[in-house]
Design a protein around this motif. Sequence first.
Motif, PDB file in Angstrom:
ATOM      1  N   ILE A   1       0.839  -1.198   0.000  1.00 53.36           N
ATOM      2  CA  ILE A   1       0.000   0.000   0.000  1.00 53.36           C
ATOM      3  C   ILE A   1       0.874   1.248   0.000  1.00 53.36           C
ATOM      4  O   ILE A   1       0.608   2.211  -0.727  1.00 53.36           O
ATOM      5  CB  ILE A   1      -0.973   0.003   1.195  1.00 53.36           C
ATOM      6  N   ILE A   2       1.926   1.233   0.803  1.00 55.78           N
ATOM      7  CA  ILE A   2       2.840   2.378   0.836  1.00 55.78           C
ATOM      8  C   ILE A   2       3.434   2.603  -0.550  1.00 55.78           C
ATOM      9  O   ILE A   2       3.457   3.725  -1.047  1.00 55.78           O
ATOM     10  CB  ILE A   2       3.941   2.168   1.896  1.00 55.78           C
ATOM     11  N   GLU A   3       3.877   1.536  -1.183  1.00 55.27           N
ATOM     12  CA  GLU A   3       4.465   1.657  -2.522  1.00 55.27           C
ATOM     13  C   GLU A   3       3.406   2.121  -3.528  1.00 55.27           C
ATOM     14  O   GLU A   3       3.682   2.955  -4.392  1.00 55.27           O
ATOM     15  CB  GLU A   3       5.079   0.321  -2.954  1.00 55.27           C
ATOM     16  N   GLU A   4       2.206   1.586  -3.400  1.00 57.58           N
ATOM     17  CA  GLU A   4       1.114   1.994  -4.288  1.00 57.58           C
ATOM     18  C   GLU A   4       0.817   3.483  -4.122  1.00 57.58           C
ATOM     19  O   GLU A   4       0.650   4.210  -5.109  1.00 57.58           O
ATOM     20  CB  GLU A   4      -0.138   1.175  -3.967  1.00 57.58           C
ATOM     21  N   CYS A   5       0.764   3.933  -2.880  1.00 65.03           N
ATOM     22  CA  CYS A   5       0.482   5.346  -2.612  1.00 65.03           C
ATOM     23  C   CYS A   5       1.621   6.227  -3.116  1.00 65.03           C
ATOM     24  O   CYS A   5       1.380   7.311  -3.651  1.00 65.03           O
ATOM     25  CB  CYS A   5       0.238   5.579  -1.126  1.00 65.03           C
ATOM     26  N   LYS A   6       2.838   5.769  -2.960  1.00 69.36           N
ATOM     27  CA  LYS A   6       3.987   6.524  -3.464  1.00 69.36           C
ATOM     28  C   LYS A   6       3.845   6.725  -4.973  1.00 69.36           C
ATOM     29  O   LYS A   6       3.992   7.834  -5.483  1.00 69.36           O
ATOM     30  CB  LYS A   6       5.293   5.796  -3.143  1.00 69.36           C
ATOM     31  N   THR A   7       3.563   5.651  -5.681  1.00 66.94           N
ATOM     32  CA  THR A   7       3.429   5.714  -7.131  1.00 66.94           C
ATOM     33  C   THR A   7       2.215   6.541  -7.535  1.00 66.94           C
ATOM     34  O   THR A   7       2.305   7.424  -8.391  1.00 66.94           O
ATOM     35  CB  THR A   7       3.320   4.284  -7.715  1.00 66.94           C
TER      36      THR A   7
ATOM     37  N   MET B   1       0.718  11.358  -0.407  1.00 68.39           N
ATOM     38  CA  MET B   1       1.039   9.966  -0.091  1.00 68.39           C
ATOM     39  C   MET B   1       0.473   9.611   1.285  1.00 68.39           C
ATOM     40  O   MET B   1      -0.117   8.548   1.475  1.00 68.39           O
ATOM     41  CB  MET B   1       2.545   9.745  -0.118  1.00 68.39           C
ATOM     42  N   ARG B   2       0.627  10.505   2.253  1.00 67.09           N
ATOM     43  CA  ARG B   2       0.081  10.260   3.597  1.00 67.09           C
ATOM     44  C   ARG B   2      -1.440  10.208   3.549  1.00 67.09           C
ATOM     45  O   ARG B   2      -2.053   9.388   4.224  1.00 67.09           O
ATOM     46  CB  ARG B   2       0.539  11.329   4.575  1.00 67.09           C
TER      47      ARG B   2
ATOM     48  N   HIS C   1      -6.656   4.519   2.961  1.00 68.90           N
ATOM     49  CA  HIS C   1      -6.640   3.047   2.982  1.00 68.90           C
ATOM     50  C   HIS C   1      -6.965   2.510   4.372  1.00 68.90           C
ATOM     51  O   HIS C   1      -7.525   1.425   4.489  1.00 68.90           O
ATOM     52  CB  HIS C   1      -5.282   2.512   2.529  1.00 68.90           C
ATOM     53  N   LEU C   2      -6.601   3.247   5.405  1.00 67.86           N
ATOM     54  CA  LEU C   2      -6.847   2.807   6.783  1.00 67.86           C
ATOM     55  C   LEU C   2      -8.196   3.243   7.329  1.00 67.86           C
ATOM     56  O   LEU C   2      -8.570   2.870   8.428  1.00 67.86           O
ATOM     57  CB  LEU C   2      -5.748   3.362   7.692  1.00 67.86           C
TER      58      LEU C   2
END
Length: 141
Positions: A30-36, A62-63, A69-70
């Motif tokens: 999810i972190i990588e997805e949000c970064k992209t 990104m945050r 997502h949370l």
Amino acid sequence: MNYLSLVGLLTVLLCYTKAQEFTRENVLAIIEECKTEEGASDDDIATFKARQPPSTPEGKCMRACLMRHLGVLVDGDLSKEEAIKLAEIVIHDEDKVHLATTLVESCESLDFHEDPCEAAGQYVSCMYKYAQEHGIVSDDD
């Protein structure tokens, strides 16, 4: 307490409260997805890992993506219930866990719902400031 940006590390920890639907690997994805998705840079990730509030528009977005997502950020507003659950998980000091509600309530009145990225950045900054002021985290964490 190891603090990877109050909302950032909360990502990893909240996994266990959401019916075990997330694993560490899923959260990293999810972190990588949000970064992209948000066009965040490696510097934005470094800021995240250094437990600092986001400093770029992409870092804020990104945050915001992570918070969405949370279930912590809904339509640009902080979900008090989900944010409190998250704070209770992150605050490892049993003598201070009662501060979770106060921490969230101290920041929930911020009104940036028209710009979810700005909202995420402000919520992270507010919560981190409150956590420092009340000894929940320190600059050394």
